[in-house]
Design a protein around this motif. Structure first.
Motif, PDB file in Angstrom:
ATOM      1  N   ILE A  64       0.738  -1.231   0.014  1.00  0.00           N
ATOM      2  CA  ILE A  64       0.059   0.020   0.018  1.00  0.00           C
ATOM      3  C   ILE A  64       0.891   1.232  -0.076  1.00  0.00           C
ATOM      4  CG2 ILE A  64      -1.596   1.385   1.312  1.00  0.00           C
ATOM      5  CD1 ILE A  64      -2.863  -1.636   2.360  1.00  0.00           C
ATOM      6  N   ARG A  65       2.076   1.273   0.905  1.00  0.00           N
ATOM      7  CA  ARG A  65       2.676   2.173   0.912  1.00  0.00           C
ATOM      8  C   ARG A  65       3.452   2.561  -0.492  1.00  0.00           C
ATOM      9  NH1 ARG A  65       7.960   3.146   1.446  1.00  0.00           N
ATOM     10  NH2 ARG A  65       8.699   4.917   2.439  1.00  0.00           N
ATOM     11  N   MET A  66       3.935   1.532  -1.196  1.00  0.00           N
ATOM     12  CA  MET A  66       4.592   1.793  -2.336  1.00  0.00           C
ATOM     13  C   MET A  66       3.680   2.271  -3.602  1.00  0.00           C
ATOM     14  SD  MET A  66       7.357  -1.201  -3.079  1.00  0.00           S
ATOM     15  CE  MET A  66       6.562  -2.397  -2.548  1.00  0.00           C
ATOM     16  N   LEU A  67       2.408   1.633  -3.160  1.00  0.00           N
ATOM     17  CA  LEU A  67       1.553   2.046  -4.387  1.00  0.00           C
ATOM     18  C   LEU A  67       0.967   3.880  -4.118  1.00  0.00           C
ATOM     19  CD1 LEU A  67      -0.739  -1.007  -4.594  1.00  0.00           C
ATOM     20  CD2 LEU A  67       0.649  -0.089  -6.316  1.00  0.00           C
ATOM     21  N   ARG A  68       1.038   4.173  -3.008  1.00  0.00           N
ATOM     22  CA  ARG A  68       0.678   5.512  -2.666  1.00  0.00           C
ATOM     23  C   ARG A  68       1.748   6.483  -2.855  1.00  0.00           C
ATOM     24  NH1 ARG A  68      -2.725   4.562   3.133  1.00  0.00           N
ATOM     25  NH2 ARG A  68      -4.560   4.110   2.091  1.00  0.00           N
ATOM     26  N   THR A  69       3.144   6.250  -2.404  1.00  0.00           N
ATOM     27  CA  THR A  69       3.932   7.111  -2.489  1.00  0.00           C
ATOM     28  C   THR A  69       4.891   6.996  -3.882  1.00  0.00           C
ATOM     29  OG1 THR A  69       5.626   5.802  -1.351  1.00  0.00           O
ATOM     30  CG2 THR A  69       4.223   7.331  -0.143  1.00  0.00           C
ATOM     31  N   ASP A 114       7.485   5.329  -3.872  1.00  0.00           N
ATOM     32  CA  ASP A 114       8.874   5.520  -3.201  1.00  0.00           C
ATOM     33  C   ASP A 114       9.449   4.138  -2.708  1.00  0.00           C
ATOM     34  OD1 ASP A 114      11.231   6.355  -1.844  1.00  0.00           O
ATOM     35  OD2 ASP A 114      10.275   7.039  -0.173  1.00  0.00           O
ATOM     36  N   VAL A 115      10.391   3.725  -3.412  1.00  0.00           N
ATOM     37  CA  VAL A 115      11.101   2.353  -3.012  1.00  0.00           C
ATOM     38  C   VAL A 115      12.452   2.570  -2.618  1.00  0.00           C
ATOM     39  CG1 VAL A 115       9.387   0.951  -4.453  1.00  0.00           C
ATOM     40  CG2 VAL A 115      11.406   2.104  -5.573  1.00  0.00           C
ATOM     41  N   LEU A 148      14.249   0.381  -0.103  1.00  0.00           N
ATOM     42  CA  LEU A 148      14.116  -1.200  -0.180  1.00  0.00           C
ATOM     43  C   LEU A 148      15.364  -1.604  -1.172  1.00  0.00           C
ATOM     44  CD1 LEU A 148      10.469  -1.132  -1.089  1.00  0.00           C
ATOM     45  CD2 LEU A 148      11.675  -1.595   1.091  1.00  0.00           C
ATOM     46  N   SER A 149      15.735  -2.963  -0.625  1.00  0.00           N
ATOM     47  CA  SER A 149      17.045  -3.467  -1.240  1.00  0.00           C
ATOM     48  C   SER A 149      16.535  -4.750  -2.422  1.00  0.00           C
ATOM     49  CB  SER A 149      17.777  -4.182  -0.279  1.00  0.00           C
ATOM     50  OG  SER A 149      18.777  -4.941  -0.663  1.00  0.00           O
ATOM     51  N   LEU A 150      16.792  -4.109  -3.578  1.00  0.00           N
ATOM     52  CA  LEU A 150      16.423  -5.109  -4.661  1.00  0.00           C
ATOM     53  C   LEU A 150      16.822  -6.332  -4.565  1.00  0.00           C
ATOM     54  CD1 LEU A 150      14.773  -5.655  -7.334  1.00  0.00           C
ATOM     55  CD2 LEU A 150      16.897  -4.726  -8.539  1.00  0.00           C
ATOM     56  N   SER A 151      18.125  -6.472  -4.001  1.00  0.00           N
ATOM     57  CA  SER A 151      18.904  -7.751  -3.978  1.00  0.00           C
ATOM     58  C   SER A 151      18.058  -8.571  -2.802  1.00  0.00           C
ATOM     59  CB  SER A 151      20.495  -7.805  -3.987  1.00  0.00           C
ATOM     60  OG  SER A 151      20.423  -6.690  -2.615  1.00  0.00           O
ATOM     61  N   THR A 179       5.654 -11.424  -3.183  1.00  0.00           N
ATOM     62  CA  THR A 179       6.889 -11.108  -3.364  1.00  0.00           C
ATOM     63  C   THR A 179       7.070 -10.730  -4.933  1.00  0.00           C
ATOM     64  OG1 THR A 179       7.732 -12.185  -1.573  1.00  0.00           O
ATOM     65  CG2 THR A 179       9.358 -11.748  -3.073  1.00  0.00           C
ATOM     66  N   SER A 180       6.578 -11.502  -5.708  1.00  0.00           N
ATOM     67  CA  SER A 180       6.826 -10.851  -7.182  1.00  0.00           C
ATOM     68  C   SER A 180       6.188  -9.729  -7.438  1.00  0.00           C
ATOM     69  CB  SER A 180       5.977 -11.954  -7.896  1.00  0.00           C
ATOM     70  OG  SER A 180       6.537 -13.161  -7.662  1.00  0.00           O
ATOM     71  N   VAL A 181       5.010  -9.340  -6.831  1.00  0.00           N
ATOM     72  CA  VAL A 181       4.436  -8.121  -7.093  1.00  0.00           C
ATOM     73  C   VAL A 181       5.423  -6.903  -6.502  1.00  0.00           C
ATOM     74  CG1 VAL A 181       2.401  -6.397  -6.056  1.00  0.00           C
ATOM     75  CG2 VAL A 181       1.882  -8.741  -6.760  1.00  0.00           C
ATOM     76  N   GLN A 182       5.997  -7.139  -5.151  1.00  0.00           N
ATOM     77  CA  GLN A 182       6.856  -6.286  -4.538  1.00  0.00           C
ATOM     78  C   GLN A 182       8.038  -5.895  -5.536  1.00  0.00           C
ATOM     79  OE1 GLN A 182       6.623  -4.642  -1.490  1.00  0.00           O
ATOM     80  NE2 GLN A 182       4.771  -5.627  -0.942  1.00  0.00           N
ATOM     81  N   LEU A 183       8.479  -6.971  -5.987  1.00  0.00           N
ATOM     82  CA  LEU A 183       9.782  -6.768  -7.104  1.00  0.00           C
ATOM     83  C   LEU A 183       9.386  -5.822  -8.279  1.00  0.00           C
ATOM     84  CD1 LEU A 183      11.361 -10.366  -6.802  1.00  0.00           C
ATOM     85  CD2 LEU A 183      12.394  -8.061  -6.471  1.00  0.00           C
ATOM     86  N   GLY A 184       8.174  -6.245  -8.877  1.00  0.00           N
ATOM     87  CA  GLY A 184       7.720  -5.473  -9.863  1.00  0.00           C
ATOM     88  C   GLY A 184       7.348  -3.983  -9.557  1.00  0.00           C
ATOM     89  N   LEU A 185       6.675  -3.745  -8.576  1.00  0.00           N
ATOM     90  CA  LEU A 185       6.687  -2.384  -7.954  1.00  0.00           C
ATOM     91  C   LEU A 185       8.028  -1.553  -7.765  1.00  0.00           C
ATOM     92  CD1 LEU A 185       3.777  -2.598  -5.418  1.00  0.00           C
ATOM     93  CD2 LEU A 185       3.677  -1.611  -7.830  1.00  0.00           C
ATOM     94  N   ILE A 186       9.065  -2.301  -7.103  1.00  0.00           N
ATOM     95  CA  ILE A 186      10.597  -1.886  -7.001  1.00  0.00           C
ATOM     96  C   ILE A 186      10.932  -1.639  -8.407  1.00  0.00           C
ATOM     97  CG2 ILE A 186      12.606  -2.437  -6.087  1.00  0.00           C
ATOM     98  CD1 ILE A 186      11.321  -4.126  -3.694  1.00  0.00           C
ATOM     99  N   LEU A 187      11.114  -2.528  -9.268  1.00  0.00           N
ATOM    100  CA  LEU A 187      11.590  -2.456 -10.660  1.00  0.00           C
ATOM    101  C   LEU A 187      10.898  -1.184 -11.285  1.00  0.00           C
ATOM    102  CD1 LEU A 187      12.143  -5.895 -11.546  1.00  0.00           C
ATOM    103  CD2 LEU A 187      13.816  -4.211 -10.847  1.00  0.00           C
ATOM    104  N   LYS A 188       9.554  -1.131 -11.091  1.00  0.00           N
ATOM    105  CA  LYS A 188       8.844  -0.132 -11.869  1.00  0.00           C
ATOM    106  C   LYS A 188       9.168   1.294 -11.390  1.00  0.00           C
ATOM    107  CE  LYS A 188       4.007   1.567 -12.839  1.00  0.00           C
ATOM    108  NZ  LYS A 188       2.642   1.041 -12.358  1.00  0.00           N
ATOM    109  N   TYR A 189       9.178   1.555  -9.999  1.00  0.00           N
ATOM    110  CA  TYR A 189       9.289   2.634  -9.342  1.00  0.00           C
ATOM    111  C   TYR A 189      10.615   3.188  -9.392  1.00  0.00           C
ATOM    112  CZ  TYR A 189       4.464   2.340  -8.292  1.00  0.00           C
ATOM    113  OH  TYR A 189       2.975   2.235  -8.381  1.00  0.00           O
ATOM    114  N   ARG A 190      11.674   2.147  -9.184  1.00  0.00           N
ATOM    115  CA  ARG A 190      13.140   2.568  -9.265  1.00  0.00           C
ATOM    116  C   ARG A 190      13.448   3.189 -10.543  1.00  0.00           C
ATOM    117  NH1 ARG A 190      16.505  -1.087  -5.737  1.00  0.00           N
ATOM    118  NH2 ARG A 190      15.359   0.044  -4.239  1.00  0.00           N
ATOM    119  N   LYS A 191      12.785   2.617 -11.719  1.00  0.00           N
ATOM    120  CA  LYS A 191      13.231   3.010 -13.182  1.00  0.00           C
ATOM    121  C   LYS A 191      12.768   4.464 -12.957  1.00  0.00           C
ATOM    122  CE  LYS A 191      12.885  -0.075 -16.252  1.00  0.00           C
ATOM    123  NZ  LYS A 191      11.985  -0.767 -17.385  1.00  0.00           N
ATOM    124  N   LYS A 192      11.689   4.790 -12.398  1.00  0.00           N
ATOM    125  CA  LYS A 192      11.068   6.164 -12.660  1.00  0.00           C
ATOM    126  C   LYS A 192      11.729   7.154 -11.952  1.00  0.00           C
ATOM    127  CE  LYS A 192       6.219   5.089 -13.463  1.00  0.00           C
ATOM    128  NZ  LYS A 192       4.767   5.088 -13.389  1.00  0.00           N
TER     129      LYS A 192
END
Length: 95
Positions: A22-27, A29-30, A33-36, A71-84
């Motif tokens: 929820i926090r990632m979707l709202r903000t 902001d990743v 968070l450590s991708l590794s 966890t797959s959702v989390q990784l997808g959001l991390i990759l999506k928002y980190r790229k942005k």
């Protein structure tokens, strides 16, 4: 009685990811968070899913499969928002 504790753990596992997602979707902001770490968790859960299937343990199959999906959702959001955000994969901003 053991099944009760198994399903209780499964239920708690379901809600574990909700605040972070929820926090990632709202903000979006990743940055903290450590991708590794999330990739390692994903592979660990994948191994547990395979192990649980081999044991034919429904509670562990369900819990680990849901954890893997979340966890797959989390990784997808991390990759999506980190790229942005233009950040590197270790969480540090490019300068």
């Amino acid at each position: 009685m053991t099944q009760v504790f198994g399903w209780l753990g499964f239920s708690l596992f379901l809600v574990f990811y909700a605040p972070q997602t929820i926090r990632m979707l709202r903000t979006h902001d990743v940055s903290g968070l450590s991708l590794s770490a999330w990739v390692i968790l994903w592979f660990g859960l994948l191994a547990y899913v395979v192990y649980s299937i081999l044991l034919h343990n429904v509670v562990f199959i369900a819990g680990n499969a849901v954890g893997l999906a979340q966890t797959s959702v989390q990784l997808g959001l991390i990759l999506k928002y980190r790229k942005k955000q233009g950040a590197t994969t270790d969480g540090n901003s490019k300068r």
